[in-house]
Design a protein around this motif. Sequence first.
Motif, mmCIF file in Angstrom:
data_model
loop_
_atom_site.group_PDB
_atom_site.id
_atom_site.type_symbol
_atom_site.label_atom_id
_atom_site.label_comp_id
_atom_site.label_asym_id
_atom_site.label_seq_id
_atom_site.Cartn_x
_atom_site.Cartn_y
_atom_site.Cartn_z
ATOM 1 N N CYS A 508 0.812 -1.277 -0.057
ATOM 2 C CA CYS A 508 0.034 0.051 -0.073
ATOM 3 C C CYS A 508 0.813 1.133 -0.260
ATOM 4 O O CYS A 508 0.667 2.210 -0.674
ATOM 5 N N ALA A 509 1.971 1.174 0.837
ATOM 6 C CA ALA A 509 2.683 2.333 0.815
ATOM 7 C C ALA A 509 3.490 2.536 -0.425
ATOM 8 O O ALA A 509 3.569 3.884 -0.862
ATOM 9 N N ALA A 510 3.933 1.795 -1.281
ATOM 10 C CA ALA A 510 4.643 1.855 -2.391
ATOM 11 C C ALA A 510 3.888 2.203 -3.516
ATOM 12 O O ALA A 510 4.205 3.022 -4.401
ATOM 13 N N ASN A 511 2.561 1.917 -3.472
ATOM 14 C CA ASN A 511 1.622 2.175 -4.595
ATOM 15 C C ASN A 511 0.766 3.490 -4.598
ATOM 16 O O ASN A 511 0.352 4.304 -5.323
ATOM 17 N N GLY A 512 0.749 3.878 -3.159
ATOM 18 C CA GLY A 512 -0.327 5.109 -3.080
ATOM 19 C C GLY A 512 -1.923 4.669 -3.100
ATOM 20 O O GLY A 512 -2.388 3.787 -3.819
ATOM 21 N N ILE A 513 -2.611 5.819 -2.370
ATOM 22 C CA ILE A 513 -3.791 5.507 -2.580
ATOM 23 C C ILE A 513 -4.613 5.491 -3.907
ATOM 24 O O ILE A 513 -5.484 4.998 -3.934
ATOM 25 N N GLU A 514 -4.122 6.321 -4.843
ATOM 26 C CA GLU A 514 -4.773 6.381 -6.165
ATOM 27 C C GLU A 514 -4.691 5.277 -6.777
ATOM 28 O O GLU A 514 -5.655 4.649 -7.409
ATOM 29 N N VAL A 515 -3.306 4.629 -6.743
ATOM 30 C CA VAL A 515 -3.360 3.336 -7.521
ATOM 31 C C VAL A 515 -4.217 2.168 -6.739
ATOM 32 O O VAL A 515 -4.930 1.362 -7.581
ATOM 33 N N MET A 516 -4.165 2.031 -5.591
ATOM 34 C CA MET A 516 -4.809 1.290 -4.695
ATOM 35 C C MET A 516 -6.408 1.597 -4.766
ATOM 36 O O MET A 516 -7.143 0.362 -4.979
ATOM 37 N N SER A 517 -6.711 2.740 -5.056
ATOM 38 C CA SER A 517 -8.343 2.941 -5.345
ATOM 39 C C SER A 517 -8.715 2.342 -6.414
ATOM 40 O O SER A 517 -9.863 1.660 -6.672
ATOM 41 N N GLU A 518 -7.938 2.504 -7.451
ATOM 42 C CA GLU A 518 -8.254 1.954 -8.803
ATOM 43 C C GLU A 518 -8.249 0.372 -8.867
ATOM 44 O O GLU A 518 -9.178 -0.250 -9.551
ATOM 45 N N ALA A 519 -7.638 -0.187 -8.078
ATOM 46 C CA ALA A 519 -7.674 -1.726 -7.843
ATOM 47 C C ALA A 519 -8.821 -1.902 -7.035
ATOM 48 O O ALA A 519 -9.460 -3.022 -7.406
ATOM 49 N N TYR A 520 -9.125 -1.495 -5.912
ATOM 50 C CA TYR A 520 -10.407 -1.692 -5.374
ATOM 51 C C TYR A 520 -11.503 -1.377 -6.116
ATOM 52 O O TYR A 520 -12.676 -2.201 -6.088
ATOM 53 N N THR A 552 -10.483 10.996 -11.754
ATOM 54 C CA THR A 552 -9.887 10.442 -10.588
ATOM 55 C C THR A 552 -10.917 9.911 -9.412
ATOM 56 O O THR A 552 -11.832 10.577 -9.377
ATOM 57 N N ILE A 553 -10.555 8.999 -8.926
ATOM 58 C CA ILE A 553 -11.318 8.328 -7.986
ATOM 59 C C ILE A 553 -11.422 9.231 -6.336
ATOM 60 O O ILE A 553 -10.452 9.556 -5.851
ATOM 61 N N ASP A 554 -12.617 9.529 -5.950
ATOM 62 C CA ASP A 554 -12.482 10.112 -4.562
ATOM 63 C C ASP A 554 -12.591 8.999 -3.525
ATOM 64 O O ASP A 554 -13.811 8.456 -3.490
ATOM 65 N N LEU A 589 -9.784 1.476 3.773
ATOM 66 C CA LEU A 589 -9.013 0.298 3.127
ATOM 67 C C LEU A 589 -7.618 0.682 3.157
ATOM 68 O O LEU A 589 -7.102 -0.153 3.240
ATOM 69 N N PHE A 590 -7.436 1.701 2.463
ATOM 70 C CA PHE A 590 -6.069 1.960 2.394
ATOM 71 C C PHE A 590 -5.381 2.202 3.448
ATOM 72 O O PHE A 590 -4.075 1.875 3.758
#
Length: 709
Positions: A508-520, A552-554, A589-590
């Motif tokens: 999570c730390a390496a990818n950041g919240i924007e990338v992880m939100s797209e995955a979620y 972008t995802i909120d 989640l993040f």
Amino acid sequence: MKRCRLIARIILFFCAFLMAFFFGCAKKPAPGNDSSAPDETEATGSETKESEIDPATASPARDKYGRIMLWGPEDFELLRKYPNDSFHVADEIDFQGAEFEPVELFSGTLDGVFGGVYNHTIKNVKISTKKAGECMGFFTMLLGTVENLNFENVTLELPDGFSGNAGILAGAEPYPSPDSAQPDLSSVRIRNVQIKSCSVTGKAAGATVGLLVGSLNGAADCFVSGSVSLELSEPDNANLVGTVAGLALALANVESEAGLTLTGSGEGLLTGGLAGALSTGTKVIYGGHIRIDVDGTPEAVGEVVGELSFAWEGEDPPVTPLVDTVYSSAKFAKILINGEAVDRPFTGNDADHLIRHAYRRDLSNLDETTLSEEERKLRETVLDYMIREITIPWQPQNDMDYSDNCSSHHVQHYEAREWYFGLPYTHRCGSLERFCEYLEGDKVKQSVPRIGWEAYLGNDCADAIYWAWARVSPSITYQLTKDMIVQNGTVQVGEYELVNHEATKDTCAANGIEVMSEAYACLRGGDAILYAPGHIRMAAEAPTVIRRADGTIDPDASYLLCHDQGNVSKQAERHTTCNYRKAYSFTNLFNGNYIPITIPEFAEGKAGEWIYSIDDPLAGTYDGVFYGRLKTNYRIDSVRTVITKKADNEQAIDYVYYPNKGGHIVEMDLVSFRYVAKIHDLAPGDYHYVLYLTTGAGTAVVEEYDFTK
């Protein structure tokens, strides 16, 4: 030109309202000024069903507050006779498909609250168009207040070439003078009104149409569903169409899930899913479906609003936001103008800058056409099992305290004859079927389930999801959450860089919240979110994904509903250690270091092939011992032995064996099975032997033969 036409329309409406108001009041004086009307000091003081017209006085009976009560369809004639009075809808009003002639002018109060019940419903009505005029609806013109009321299954079919104002509640509501300031959202007179499964259809030419009100001053806390479907002709004045209103000055906390379908001439058209034209608002949401296929030159076509800020502040466009928050979640939006598709997610007049917070719900992950029929069934199977695990009702016969069996922070105490829901929280102790074995009576219906505990049965978060996934997957072999980080049969969901297989925090730390939100956002029902080492939850369905205007995802507004096992701290007050459809924002989640994972069977869209065998050259023979080693690729739920006497077909043994807790159990020696099944207790004689294997893939006969003891 379009602004001049709109200003002219507002002025004409304003003049029409003034004329209708004064002439209407002259013809129908208020009860307080009419000698034939009852004195409110003579109120009955009763709220029983006595509000119908009194034959002796031809006046309505009132409650102790002076209100006229409406109990049935026949009482609605009182709205015409006393248009300036106060009315309460006192019951559910079913017109049973009858026609209702619109009330021409109403300046009183209509409230749906009575007897502690909010939002009584007026339903199954067909609004009559026999006397079609400039305004059509339950009220043609609404000058009064309507609140806390539902309209359900109300239909309005416009006559051919209709060019007036039309809505289910009212055709039009008066605007303030065009010279006055913009309307105050706190002063709206339509509040908490719900239009459910209603429809407006027909052919329009220069009409202003919505499901709530055609031409609307303001509304707050309202919801609309149903449909507006119109064939448009080329008009002298523009058609203004929306599912809430064609023309609206102010909307506050208004949501629509209604569909909008328009065909024909789009010349001068102003339309949007919510409103054709809107001046100001806060928190407006559109989530219906749009089908627009028109020719010509429309003025403004958008998914939420056609034209935002329709010249109320003059010719100069305003520079400050006029709408605070807009959510667009139009389902299957398709807008064709002269055969060419256009994408306008918010406004049709390039006024998105006038929205302070604009969000678009991304529904692409909800499109079930991307799922094969087999994958859809796999996910349903997994979710059904998981839901039964976390919701099954049970009742202990005696008080049970298993605090000593858990870690120090897990305190579980179950009181006798109290109802509990979902398997108890334990550490990898078995399947739902094993738990149900201890429930007396019908194992499926569990109408009066009681439990006789012989062991501490239940499961933990990882095992609950393991058993659910094991319905369709032979791939998974993990035991703990730390073994699940895209390994031991799990695969990742979405695109993110997996940093290591030891802990999800680093990923999570390496990818950041924007990338992880797209995955979620890529999750579907039956997938999971994993924090390791620690916890895992199953996605109950695809997440709600809200995107900003820039795409972008909120993460604060987007959320996922989850099922999970393991909330022991709430067990005493909630009578369960499980969570059912609990919401978690993407931010939550993040911050909790969760990554999305699933099983390869979902990704491939098909279940793994079930393979099983008895591996021994002496299998199928008996000399006091059952030979062989049972092997399968799916985790073993249970093994059942059924032995019957050949002489009379009487059942001698029917024993179900559940493998010991924990681990990926896919093999079992039959040599030792004779002891647990008590084969040695059989009397001498001829017998028929059947061995059943049950896994998530089903139940099969793996061995069957006759033997003599």
